[in-house]
Design an enzyme around this catalytic site. Sequence first.
Site, PDB file in Angstrom:
ATOM      1  N   ASN A   9       1.122  -1.434   0.080  1.00 30.13           N
ATOM      2  CA  ASN A   9      -0.005  -0.241   0.003  1.00 30.13           C
ATOM      3  C   ASN A   9       1.277   1.294   0.252  1.00 30.13           C
ATOM      4  OD1 ASN A   9      -1.868   2.381   0.422  1.00 30.13           O
ATOM      5  ND2 ASN A   9      -2.320   1.513   2.611  1.00 30.13           N
ATOM      6  N   LYS A  11       0.402   4.015  -0.272  1.00 28.79           N
ATOM      7  CA  LYS A  11      -0.431   4.707   0.141  1.00 28.79           C
ATOM      8  C   LYS A  11      -0.438   6.455  -0.428  1.00 28.79           C
ATOM      9  CE  LYS A  11       0.102   3.247   5.101  1.00 28.79           C
ATOM     10  NZ  LYS A  11       0.105   2.977   6.779  1.00 28.79           N
ATOM     11  N   HIS A  95      -9.380   0.722   5.125  1.00 27.24           N
ATOM     12  CA  HIS A  95      -8.553   1.166   5.756  1.00 27.24           C
ATOM     13  C   HIS A  95      -8.592   1.943   6.761  1.00 27.24           C
ATOM     14  CE1 HIS A  95      -4.485   2.634   6.631  1.00 27.24           C
ATOM     15  NE2 HIS A  95      -3.501   2.049   5.819  1.00 27.24           N
ATOM     16  N   GLU A  97      -6.839   4.281   8.005  1.00 25.48           N
ATOM     17  CA  GLU A  97      -6.641   5.960   7.859  1.00 25.48           C
ATOM     18  C   GLU A  97      -7.904   6.804   7.070  1.00 25.48           C
ATOM     19  OE1 GLU A  97      -2.820   5.491   5.736  1.00 25.48           O
ATOM     20  OE2 GLU A  97      -2.055   4.801   7.323  1.00 25.48           O
ATOM     21  N   GLU A 167      -5.011  -5.101  10.672  1.00 26.27           N
ATOM     22  CA  GLU A 167      -3.936  -4.303  10.687  1.00 26.27           C
ATOM     23  C   GLU A 167      -4.227  -3.020  11.609  1.00 26.27           C
ATOM     24  OE1 GLU A 167      -2.064  -2.432   6.761  1.00 26.27           O
ATOM     25  OE2 GLU A 167      -3.498  -1.460   7.074  1.00 26.27           O
ATOM     26  N   GLY A 173       3.034   2.320  10.728  1.00 30.43           N
ATOM     27  CA  GLY A 173       3.738   3.595  10.716  1.00 30.43           C
ATOM     28  C   GLY A 173       4.408   3.854  12.177  1.00 30.43           C
ATOM     29  N   SER A 213       3.733  -2.334  10.391  1.00 31.38           N
ATOM     30  CA  SER A 213       4.803  -1.831  10.382  1.00 31.38           C
ATOM     31  C   SER A 213       5.676  -3.475  10.107  1.00 31.38           C
ATOM     32  CB  SER A 213       5.567  -1.742  11.972  1.00 31.38           C
ATOM     33  OG  SER A 213       4.821  -0.850  11.762  1.00 31.38           O
TER      34      SER A 213
HETATM   35  P1  13P Z   1       3.189   0.749   7.444  1.00 31.70           P
HETATM   36  O1  13P Z   1       3.876  -0.706   7.327  1.00 31.70           O
HETATM   37  O2  13P Z   1       3.702   1.760   7.007  1.00 31.70           O
HETATM   38  O3  13P Z   1       3.291   0.112   8.717  1.00 31.70           O
HETATM   39  O4  13P Z   1       1.506   0.867   7.011  1.00 31.70           O
HETATM   40  C1  13P Z   1       0.875  -0.241   7.395  1.00 31.70           C
HETATM   41  C2  13P Z   1      -0.426  -0.070   6.174  1.00 31.70           C
HETATM   42  O5  13P Z   1      -0.988   0.840   7.013  1.00 31.70           O
HETATM   43  C3  13P Z   1      -0.524  -0.989   5.380  1.00 31.70           C
HETATM   44  O6  13P Z   1      -2.104  -0.783   4.826  1.00 31.70           O
END
Ligand code: 13P
Length: 249
Positions: A9, A11, A95, A97, A167, A173, A213
């Site tokens: 992903n 982002k 997601h 976010e 997740e 992150g 992560s």
């Molecule tokens: P990170 O791998 O940067 O922690 O993000 C995970 C994520 O949100 C994947 O959709």
Amino acid sequence: MRKPVIAGNWKMYKTPAETAGFFEKFRPLVAQSSHCEIVICPPFTNLAAAVEAANGTAIAIGAQNIAWAKEGAFTGEISGPMICAAGATYTIVGHSERRQYFGETEETVLQRTLAALEFGLQPIVCVGERLEERQDGRTEEVLLRQFHHGIAGLNGEQFAQIVIAYEPVWAIGTGMTATPEIAAEAHRVIREQARARFGHEAGDALRILYGGSVKPENASSLMAQAEIDGTLVGGASLDPVGFAAIVNY
Ligand code: 13P
């Protein structure tokens, strides 16, 4: 046997030119990696560039979100037919976010998932608890709520086409990966619900990815868990060498 899915992903990172540069380095590194499905989800504006760059490989391209409607007055949204026309075959839905910053609810997650299925895109539906929810001992309750208000609304045929990504929000992150055991425990909770709602066979066939992560250093210990059927990788999927190492865990 469930075929693993290793998904990136991106982002809100990379331009079309940077996308082309990524694939130039990434393609040869995963040319032999037929043990898993590889999916890369760039921003909408890079979908066409990614599809072109992945042409002739087994790498699938996905969107990061999808509108619930086919078309209409929905400023800023991108629909299933548009994503399909760009050549993508997957889409992330729900997601954390999107839930946190853009008002996504269980109801809209379900509507977007249904739209993805209607237009032939494979949805990767994200679930997971926030830090305070885990600290309050409410992880299972949150996962059950997300399952029952979102995923349980599908019919059996639709359910057979989705992938779920667990997740935990506190692991995204932050560098704080869930231990393989914590992740596997959450996956078990989700699979139990899937079995109860859609039957044993359908629950067993469901692929559940872990995200939060994931790095080249922890990918193999996560993938060693029988319950973990793949990973959804954020930051570490931006680097072609690092992401190839995760694919080739
Ligand atoms: P990170 O791998 O940067 O922690 O993000 C995970 C994520 O949100 C994947 O959709």
